[in-house]
Design a protein around this motif. Structure first.
Motif, PDB file in Angstrom:
ATOM      1  N   LEU A 230       0.816  -1.223   0.000  1.00 50.14           N
ATOM      2  CA  LEU A 230       0.000   0.000   0.000  1.00 50.14           C
ATOM      3  C   LEU A 230       0.842   1.262   0.000  1.00 50.14           C
ATOM      4  CD1 LEU A 230      -2.838  -1.015   2.510  1.00 50.14           C
ATOM      5  CD2 LEU A 230      -2.945  -0.925   0.010  1.00 50.14           C
ATOM      6  N   GLY A 231       2.077   1.153   0.435  1.00 54.80           N
ATOM      7  CA  GLY A 231       2.954   2.316   0.400  1.00 54.80           C
ATOM      8  C   GLY A 231       2.495   3.460   1.298  1.00 54.80           C
ATOM      9  N   GLY A 232       1.827   3.147   2.401  1.00 50.04           N
ATOM     10  CA  GLY A 232       1.484   4.172   3.374  1.00 50.04           C
ATOM     11  C   GLY A 232       0.165   4.888   3.145  1.00 50.04           C
ATOM     12  N   ARG A 233      -0.616   4.497   2.149  1.00 54.45           N
ATOM     13  CA  ARG A 233      -1.905   5.168   1.924  1.00 54.45           C
ATOM     14  C   ARG A 233      -2.901   4.189   1.309  1.00 54.45           C
ATOM     15  NH1 ARG A 233      -2.830   6.396  -3.338  1.00 54.45           N
ATOM     16  NH2 ARG A 233      -4.387   7.968  -2.760  1.00 54.45           N
ATOM     17  N   LEU A 234      -4.170   4.468   1.560  1.00 54.75           N
ATOM     18  CA  LEU A 234      -5.221   3.669   0.941  1.00 54.75           C
ATOM     19  C   LEU A 234      -5.464   4.155  -0.477  1.00 54.75           C
ATOM     20  CD1 LEU A 234      -7.909   3.382   3.779  1.00 54.75           C
ATOM     21  CD2 LEU A 234      -6.368   1.589   2.958  1.00 54.75           C
ATOM     22  N   PRO A 235      -5.655   3.281  -1.435  1.00 50.22           N
ATOM     23  CA  PRO A 235      -5.939   3.701  -2.804  1.00 50.22           C
ATOM     24  C   PRO A 235      -7.303   4.393  -2.894  1.00 50.22           C
ATOM     25  CG  PRO A 235      -5.314   1.376  -2.704  1.00 50.22           C
ATOM     26  CD  PRO A 235      -5.558   1.813  -1.311  1.00 50.22           C
TER      27      PRO A 235
ATOM     28  N   VAL B 133     -11.468   3.134  -2.074  1.00 47.65           N
ATOM     29  CA  VAL B 133     -11.654   2.254  -0.920  1.00 47.65           C
ATOM     30  C   VAL B 133     -12.211   3.089   0.230  1.00 47.65           C
ATOM     31  CG1 VAL B 133     -10.527   0.719   0.734  1.00 47.65           C
ATOM     32  CG2 VAL B 133      -9.729   0.795  -1.638  1.00 47.65           C
ATOM     33  N   PRO B 134     -13.371   2.729   0.783  1.00 43.59           N
ATOM     34  CA  PRO B 134     -13.949   3.554   1.857  1.00 43.59           C
ATOM     35  C   PRO B 134     -13.068   3.534   3.101  1.00 43.59           C
ATOM     36  CG  PRO B 134     -15.164   1.492   1.599  1.00 43.59           C
ATOM     37  CD  PRO B 134     -14.214   1.570   0.449  1.00 43.59           C
ATOM     38  N   PRO B 135     -12.603   4.695   3.553  1.00 38.27           N
ATOM     39  CA  PRO B 135     -11.664   4.698   4.676  1.00 38.27           C
ATOM     40  C   PRO B 135     -12.337   4.643   6.048  1.00 38.27           C
ATOM     41  CG  PRO B 135     -11.897   6.917   3.805  1.00 38.27           C
ATOM     42  CD  PRO B 135     -12.726   6.031   2.920  1.00 38.27           C
TER      43      PRO B 135
ATOM     44  N   ALA C  30      -6.808  -2.809  15.191  1.00 42.69           N
ATOM     45  CA  ALA C  30      -5.434  -2.305  15.153  1.00 42.69           C
ATOM     46  C   ALA C  30      -4.823  -2.485  13.765  1.00 42.69           C
ATOM     47  CB  ALA C  30      -4.586  -3.018  16.206  1.00 42.69           C
ATOM     48  N   ALA C  31      -5.074  -3.646  13.140  1.00 45.68           N
ATOM     49  CA  ALA C  31      -4.497  -3.900  11.819  1.00 45.68           C
ATOM     50  C   ALA C  31      -5.106  -2.975  10.771  1.00 45.68           C
ATOM     51  CB  ALA C  31      -4.718  -5.359  11.442  1.00 45.68           C
ATOM     52  N   LEU C  32      -6.410  -2.796  10.799  1.00 46.05           N
ATOM     53  CA  LEU C  32      -7.041  -1.909   9.823  1.00 46.05           C
ATOM     54  C   LEU C  32      -6.538  -0.477   9.975  1.00 46.05           C
ATOM     55  CD1 LEU C  32     -10.725  -3.246   9.891  1.00 46.05           C
ATOM     56  CD2 LEU C  32      -9.039  -3.551   8.072  1.00 46.05           C
ATOM     57  N   ARG C  33      -6.369  -0.043  11.188  1.00 46.09           N
ATOM     58  CA  ARG C  33      -5.832   1.315  11.406  1.00 46.09           C
ATOM     59  C   ARG C  33      -4.402   1.420  10.899  1.00 46.09           C
ATOM     60  NH1 ARG C  33      -8.463   0.994  17.273  1.00 46.09           N
ATOM     61  NH2 ARG C  33     -10.534   1.865  16.797  1.00 46.09           N
ATOM     62  N   ALA C  34      -3.622   0.363  11.093  1.00 44.18           N
ATOM     63  CA  ALA C  34      -2.234   0.374  10.614  1.00 44.18           C
ATOM     64  C   ALA C  34      -2.167   0.460   9.099  1.00 44.18           C
ATOM     65  CB  ALA C  34      -1.504  -0.877  11.107  1.00 44.18           C
ATOM     66  N   LEU C  35      -3.236   0.010   8.414  1.00 50.21           N
ATOM     67  CA  LEU C  35      -3.279   0.081   6.953  1.00 50.21           C
ATOM     68  C   LEU C  35      -3.845   1.402   6.447  1.00 50.21           C
ATOM     69  CD1 LEU C  35      -4.559  -3.536   6.164  1.00 50.21           C
ATOM     70  CD2 LEU C  35      -2.231  -2.664   5.894  1.00 50.21           C
ATOM     71  N   GLY C  36      -4.309   2.257   7.346  1.00 50.90           N
ATOM     72  CA  GLY C  36      -4.804   3.565   6.943  1.00 50.90           C
ATOM     73  C   GLY C  36      -6.303   3.761   7.073  1.00 50.90           C
ATOM     74  N   PHE C  37      -7.045   2.749   7.537  1.00 50.37           N
ATOM     75  CA  PHE C  37      -8.483   2.898   7.733  1.00 50.37           C
ATOM     76  C   PHE C  37      -8.761   3.657   9.034  1.00 50.37           C
ATOM     77  CE2 PHE C  37      -8.252  -0.900   5.030  1.00 50.37           C
ATOM     78  CZ  PHE C  37      -9.235  -0.639   4.093  1.00 50.37           C
ATOM     79  N   GLU C  38      -9.857   4.377   9.055  1.00 54.69           N
ATOM     80  CA  GLU C  38     -10.358   4.977  10.290  1.00 54.69           C
ATOM     81  C   GLU C  38     -11.427   4.034  10.829  1.00 54.69           C
ATOM     82  OE1 GLU C  38     -11.779   8.950   9.536  1.00 54.69           O
ATOM     83  OE2 GLU C  38     -10.301   9.191   7.931  1.00 54.69           O
ATOM     84  N   VAL C  39     -11.159   3.414  11.959  1.00 54.74           N
ATOM     85  CA  VAL C  39     -12.042   2.369  12.483  1.00 54.74           C
ATOM     86  C   VAL C  39     -12.637   2.821  13.808  1.00 54.74           C
ATOM     87  CG1 VAL C  39     -12.234  -0.052  13.144  1.00 54.74           C
ATOM     88  CG2 VAL C  39     -10.576   0.634  11.401  1.00 54.74           C
ATOM     89  N   SER C  40     -13.961   2.761  13.901  1.00 56.03           N
ATOM     90  CA  SER C  40     -14.660   3.115  15.129  1.00 56.03           C
ATOM     91  C   SER C  40     -15.375   1.888  15.688  1.00 56.03           C
ATOM     92  CB  SER C  40     -15.692   4.219  14.869  1.00 56.03           C
ATOM     93  OG  SER C  40     -15.066   5.391  14.393  1.00 56.03           O
ATOM     94  N   LEU C  41     -15.278   1.725  16.995  1.00 57.83           N
ATOM     95  CA  LEU C  41     -16.066   0.710  17.683  1.00 57.83           C
ATOM     96  C   LEU C  41     -17.338   1.365  18.202  1.00 57.83           C
ATOM     97  CD1 LEU C  41     -13.619  -1.425  19.867  1.00 57.83           C
ATOM     98  CD2 LEU C  41     -15.073  -2.237  18.024  1.00 57.83           C
ATOM     99  N   PRO C  42     -18.488   0.722  18.042  1.00 59.21           N
ATOM    100  CA  PRO C  42     -19.728   1.323  18.533  1.00 59.21           C
ATOM    101  C   PRO C  42     -19.865   1.192  20.037  1.00 59.21           C
ATOM    102  CG  PRO C  42     -20.179  -0.845  17.676  1.00 59.21           C
ATOM    103  CD  PRO C  42     -18.714  -0.585  17.408  1.00 59.21           C
ATOM    104  N   ALA C  43     -20.764   1.972  20.605  1.00 56.34           N
ATOM    105  CA  ALA C  43     -21.144   1.751  21.996  1.00 56.34           C
ATOM    106  C   ALA C  43     -21.719   0.343  22.118  1.00 56.34           C
ATOM    107  CB  ALA C  43     -22.179   2.788  22.422  1.00 56.34           C
ATOM    108  N   GLU C  44     -21.580  -0.255  23.297  1.00 51.09           N
ATOM    109  CA  GLU C  44     -22.060  -1.618  23.546  1.00 51.09           C
ATOM    110  C   GLU C  44     -21.490  -2.623  22.549  1.00 51.09           C
ATOM    111  OE1 GLU C  44     -26.389  -0.690  25.635  1.00 51.09           O
ATOM    112  OE2 GLU C  44     -26.352  -1.474  23.588  1.00 51.09           O
ATOM    113  N   SER C  45     -20.229  -2.438  22.192  1.00 53.09           N
ATOM    114  CA  SER C  45     -19.625  -3.340  21.202  1.00 53.09           C
ATOM    115  C   SER C  45     -19.517  -4.769  21.721  1.00 53.09           C
ATOM    116  CB  SER C  45     -18.237  -2.834  20.793  1.00 53.09           C
ATOM    117  OG  SER C  45     -17.353  -2.825  21.897  1.00 53.09           O
ATOM    118  N   HIS C  46     -19.667  -4.955  23.041  1.00 49.30           N
ATOM    119  CA  HIS C  46     -19.584  -6.292  23.612  1.00 49.30           C
ATOM    120  C   HIS C  46     -20.875  -7.089  23.428  1.00 49.30           C
ATOM    121  CE1 HIS C  46     -21.470  -3.736  26.615  1.00 49.30           C
ATOM    122  NE2 HIS C  46     -21.954  -4.806  27.201  1.00 49.30           N
TER     123      HIS C  46
END
Length: 421
Positions: free
Chosen positions: A300-305, A308-310, A332-348
């Protein structure tokens, strides 16, 4: 918890296991705070502590009623209670024992028996794939309730053919190849991008989860043995060459089951050792991420093409975070690839899919889905929702216009759009 098992259970392997589990329970009730069905219904008997009491009574010889069966049926088997429990009560295994005994003593209504048999036999049948293709062909004319269970047909794309020094097996599954074939193909492509070849044993089939949770534990054990037989030549090649590194599973509901083969077959002298070896080799795809990330990041060279929805909202399946105790790795892996990842409330909390639960308990499953989607929609203005289990993906997609995908599909899309390393 004090126990006095009835003579028919005392001294049996299942009775001994149940008694050991029951005696760990200290009545604290922490489990009720994280039980989805207790939160919806507010009934002690629809929470883990109440169900534990019901199973205890059954094993001590108390009368078994249809009401007992209904309370056990309403459990999602999400195992959130196991994550919460400070005493380490193996509730999932206790529930398996309780359900088996109750099923032997309480006759279900005819329509319910027929529906469970249809799910048990239909979802694991070779005819499921052609039936799904037919359903997809006429999808626009299907009733809304049925259309929600039939995802639009998508081409899986090419499967990598380059031999690699590193090799893994992959469980294709029974439902996923027909419903969401791109997930398996995407998994093979992202592993190939990291120099790992993906193999599929032709004779491997359903992991056993569907039958196990639909009143056919003996049939499930037979499917487990069949998979072990199909995989063993790849684990221990007859020519003495090295076996595969792992059995990779990209549906967390299947993964938690395969990791339990060693437990389920521990009393089978012909399969106990092999089952333990298979369980030790089983890996959810997310467990490979630390090894895979460097090659993906280089591609990926440090950026998402572009394209691709980030912005993603991530729903961690119960079978991943509670059943397999795997948390944080996907995000953690998706963020390392450049995605913005949110966990919802009550994710458990469970989304309500729970295998066939959304079919057998549609009202409760629908309430849980609505609650889950409200939190997912509010998590960072996502452009897509991602998860790690086919059941969660199809169940959530039926309630939202946002695309719901397996996380590996987004990684595959990014790698495919990027220039080769």
């Amino acid at each position: 918890m004090q126990t006095q098992l009835a003579p028919e259970f005392a001294g049996t392997p299942e009775g001994q296991e149940a008694e050991a589990i029951l005696r760990r329970c200290v009545h604290c009730g922490f489990c009720t705070a994280t039980c989805p069905t207790y939160q919806l219904l507010g009934d002690e008997l629809d929470g883990p502590r109440g169900r534990i009491y019901l199973i205890k009574q059954v094993l001590e010889g108390a009368p078994v009623t249809r009401a007992t069966q209904q309370h056990l049926d309403r459990c999602l088997t999400c195992r959130n209670c196991e994550t919460t429990c400070p005493s380490g009560v193996a509730y999932g295994h206790l529930l398996d024992i309780g359900r088996k005994v109750v099923e032997q003593r309480v006759a279900r209504p005819p329509l319910q028996r027929a529906l469970r048999a249809l799910l048990r036999e239909g979802l694991t049948s070779p005819l499921f794939a052609p039936a799904m293709r037919l359903g997809q062909a006429v999808r626009r004319w299907l009733p809304a309730s049925l259309r929600a269970k039939v995802p639009p047909r998508r081409a899986p794309g090419a499967w990598p053919q380059t031999p690699r020094a590193r090799r893994v097996l992959m469980l294709a599954g029974c439902v996923q190849p027909a419903m969401l074939p791109n997930v398996n193909a995407a998994t093979a492509r992202v592993l190939d991008a990291a120099g790992i070849q993906t193999l599929v044993a032709p004779k491997a089939g359903c992991c056993g989860a569907i039958r196990f949770h639909l009143d056919d534990q003996l049939g499930a054990l037979a499917e487990m043995r069949a998979n072990i037989d199909a995989w063993w030549p790849y684990v221990e090649p007859a020519d003495g060459s090295p076996g595969v590194e792992a059995i990779v599973i990209n549906a967390s509901g299947c993964g938690v089951t395969v990791k339990d083969y060693g437990h389920q077959l521990r009393h089978d002298p012909a399969y106990a050792a092999k089952a333990a070896r298979i369980s030790a080799l089983a890996r959810d795809l997310s467990e490979l991420l630390p090894d895979l990330l460097p090659a993906w990041q280089a591609r990926l060279g440090g950026r998402l093409p572009d394209g691709v929805p980030p912005r993603l909202a991530y729903h961690p399946p119960c079978t991943l975070q509670h059943g397999q105790r795997l948390r944080g790795g996907v995000e953690a892996a998706l963020r390392a690839l450049g995605f913005e990842v949110s966990l919802p409330a009550e994710s458990h909390l469970c989304c309500g899919s729970a295998g066939t639960y959304s079919v057998l308990q549609p009202a409760l499953a629908g309430q849980l889905r609505e609650r889950k989607l409200q939190h997912l929609h509010a998590a960072g203005q996502p452009q897509a929702i991602v998860s790690a289990n086919i059941g969660c993906i199809t169940h959530l997609q039926a309630g939202t216009p946002l695309p719901v995908r397996h996380w590996v599909e987004l990684v595959d899309e990014a790698l495919t759009r990027a220039s080769p390393a």
